[in-house]
Write a protein that holds these residues in place. Sequence first.
Motif, PDB file in Angstrom:
ATOM      1  N   GLU A  19       0.834  -1.200   0.000  1.00 37.13           N
ATOM      2  CA  GLU A  19       0.000   0.000   0.000  1.00 37.13           C
ATOM      3  C   GLU A  19       0.871   1.253   0.000  1.00 37.13           C
ATOM      4  N   LYS A  20       0.394   2.282  -0.678  1.00 32.37           N
ATOM      5  CA  LYS A  20       1.119   3.550  -0.741  1.00 32.37           C
ATOM      6  C   LYS A  20       0.911   4.315   0.571  1.00 32.37           C
TER       7      LYS A  20
ATOM      8  N   PRO B  32      -4.626   8.252   0.582  1.00 32.09           N
ATOM      9  CA  PRO B  32      -6.091   8.163   0.425  1.00 32.09           C
ATOM     10  C   PRO B  32      -6.541   7.081  -0.567  1.00 32.09           C
ATOM     11  N   SER B  33      -5.633   6.674  -1.471  1.00 27.53           N
ATOM     12  CA  SER B  33      -6.028   5.658  -2.461  1.00 27.53           C
ATOM     13  C   SER B  33      -5.975   4.237  -1.903  1.00 27.53           C
ATOM     14  N   SER B  34      -5.506   4.070  -0.645  1.00 26.66           N
ATOM     15  CA  SER B  34      -5.387   2.717  -0.090  1.00 26.66           C
ATOM     16  C   SER B  34      -6.767   2.092   0.131  1.00 26.66           C
TER      17      SER B  34
ATOM     18  N   LYS C  86      -5.073  13.695 -10.653  1.00 24.38           N
ATOM     19  CA  LYS C  86      -4.539  12.326 -10.490  1.00 24.38           C
ATOM     20  C   LYS C  86      -4.713  11.816  -9.058  1.00 24.38           C
ATOM     21  N   ALA C  87      -4.346  12.652  -8.076  1.00 23.87           N
ATOM     22  CA  ALA C  87      -4.446  12.230  -6.666  1.00 23.87           C
ATOM     23  C   ALA C  87      -5.901  11.964  -6.280  1.00 23.87           C
ATOM     24  N   GLN C  88      -6.821  12.806  -6.767  1.00 27.58           N
ATOM     25  CA  GLN C  88      -8.240  12.620  -6.462  1.00 27.58           C
ATOM     26  C   GLN C  88      -8.784  11.352  -7.128  1.00 27.58           C
ATOM     27  N   ARG C  89      -8.289  11.075  -8.350  1.00 29.70           N
ATOM     28  CA  ARG C  89      -8.737   9.847  -9.037  1.00 29.70           C
ATOM     29  C   ARG C  89      -8.265   8.613  -8.282  1.00 29.70           C
ATOM     30  N   GLU C  90      -7.063   8.705  -7.706  1.00 28.36           N
ATOM     31  CA  GLU C  90      -6.555   7.579  -6.898  1.00 28.36           C
ATOM     32  C   GLU C  90      -7.406   7.416  -5.635  1.00 28.36           C
TER      33      GLU C  90
END
Length: 519
Positions: free
Chosen positions: A102-103, A185-187, A500-504
Amino acid sequence: MKLSLEAEEVATFYGKMLDHEYTTKEAFQKNFFTDWKIQMTSEERKVIQHLHKCDFSEIHKYFVDKSEARKTLPKEEKEKLKEEASRLQEEFGFCTLDGHREKIGNFKIEPPGLFRGRGDHPKMGMLKKRIMPEDIIINCSKDSKIPEPPPGHRWKEVRCDNTVTWLASWTENVQNGIKYIMLNPSSKLKGEKDWQKYETARRLKNVVGQIRSQYRADWKSREMKMRQRAVALYFIDKLALRAGNEKEEGETADTVGCCSLRVEHIQLHPELDGQTYMVEFDFLGKDSIRYYNKVPVEKEVFKNLKLFMENKSPEDDLFDRLNTVKLNKHLQDLMDGLTAKVFRTYNASITLQDQLKELTNDEDSVAAKILSYNRANRAVALLCNHQRALPKTFEKSMQNLQAKIDAKEEQLKDAKKGLKKAKREHKDSQSSKSKKDMEKKKSLCDRLEDQLMKLKLQATDKEENKQIALGTSKLNYLDPRITVAWCKKFGVPIEKIYNKAQREKFAWAIDMTNEDFEF
């Protein structure tokens, strides 16, 4: 004057910010000077006694030059820096959670500097000290390789707590708040929490009618505490006010929420601006952001507020029979998991959905649809009081945009002249070459008109948006499935709305939502 290392470092924090609005504020200057003096030697303190006599312009120039030099670095140097950032990301930016890679979100600790705060925070300008390994608690599993502290240092503590989601924590010195290193947040874990949050808000939709009927009935209750609770709940529902938590005396700014409103924070107007039963709110909300609003309320609410204010001084509590503990217990009784924040999320999401239905026109271009989306988002930001200061570069960027519009209008004018001429020539010759030339010129006019419209929409959007922060509601209060469904239904590329960050962060919503989704 040659400063000691500690005093010099803190002076550079101030010098760096010289062109920022913060350094013009009295509280910022006062707090900085107090903390700077603590870092000075006794000799330095004897000499440096007044901040206004200090000239930081050389320090400021040094950082401006450094910034300019960074911008003009050769391509190879920039590539090297990029590679180094990628290497750090690869080494420190990931963890293993339940067997999955996980990031990690913020794997770098904030460097020392001057505290800014939001709004008119009373602690602005105070020194944020450097975080040392001895301040940090590491949280990882027993069988994992524990990260090495820097040579000569040790961690404050290493613990193995699998009931929390943070990986490291420390206490910062300005507000004594605990800071955490969390998952990105993308985890998967964050995505699940997000989904649960919006599902709780969707459950409120099924009972909100009942809750509203109940609090309306309670406006006429014989018990004063019931009336106060009902009026507070009406404000939380209709105005998206936060509940408001009691704070330690003198701890932070005089910020309030719904339950902690005082008599001085509202004014009642039987008639104002052509409307009846108006309430004027003026108080400092979360992060010292001023909440100022004039709203018409229902007659019973107005009568009750009048009653609550009777025989009270300006500094007395408006809702003296209510606190957040009582309100939250009542909300839990109304619906499992219900809080003031759930009301905020529900009202924000419903507002977005309703506004999108009202504002979106299927025949519009993608640029016009994006303007409609931003207008819908703006309605939510206004509801939630998400303000921002006018950006420093606003005037300049508007001038640049206007220059682009003027240039494009000039191009279009020339292109139309060219088209007119080509039409005349084709009329005279009727040749395939003149027809081709005319079509080419027409295509150019269409393209320029489209570009001009996009620029004008951009200018409108920028102007309407100058003092509203759209990001907070987009990230925290709006069910992303509403946005995804809208994009799919109206053919707007999702990357035009989410970066990009929001899409993740919202990958779970992008994957699972079709265009028929209703909040």
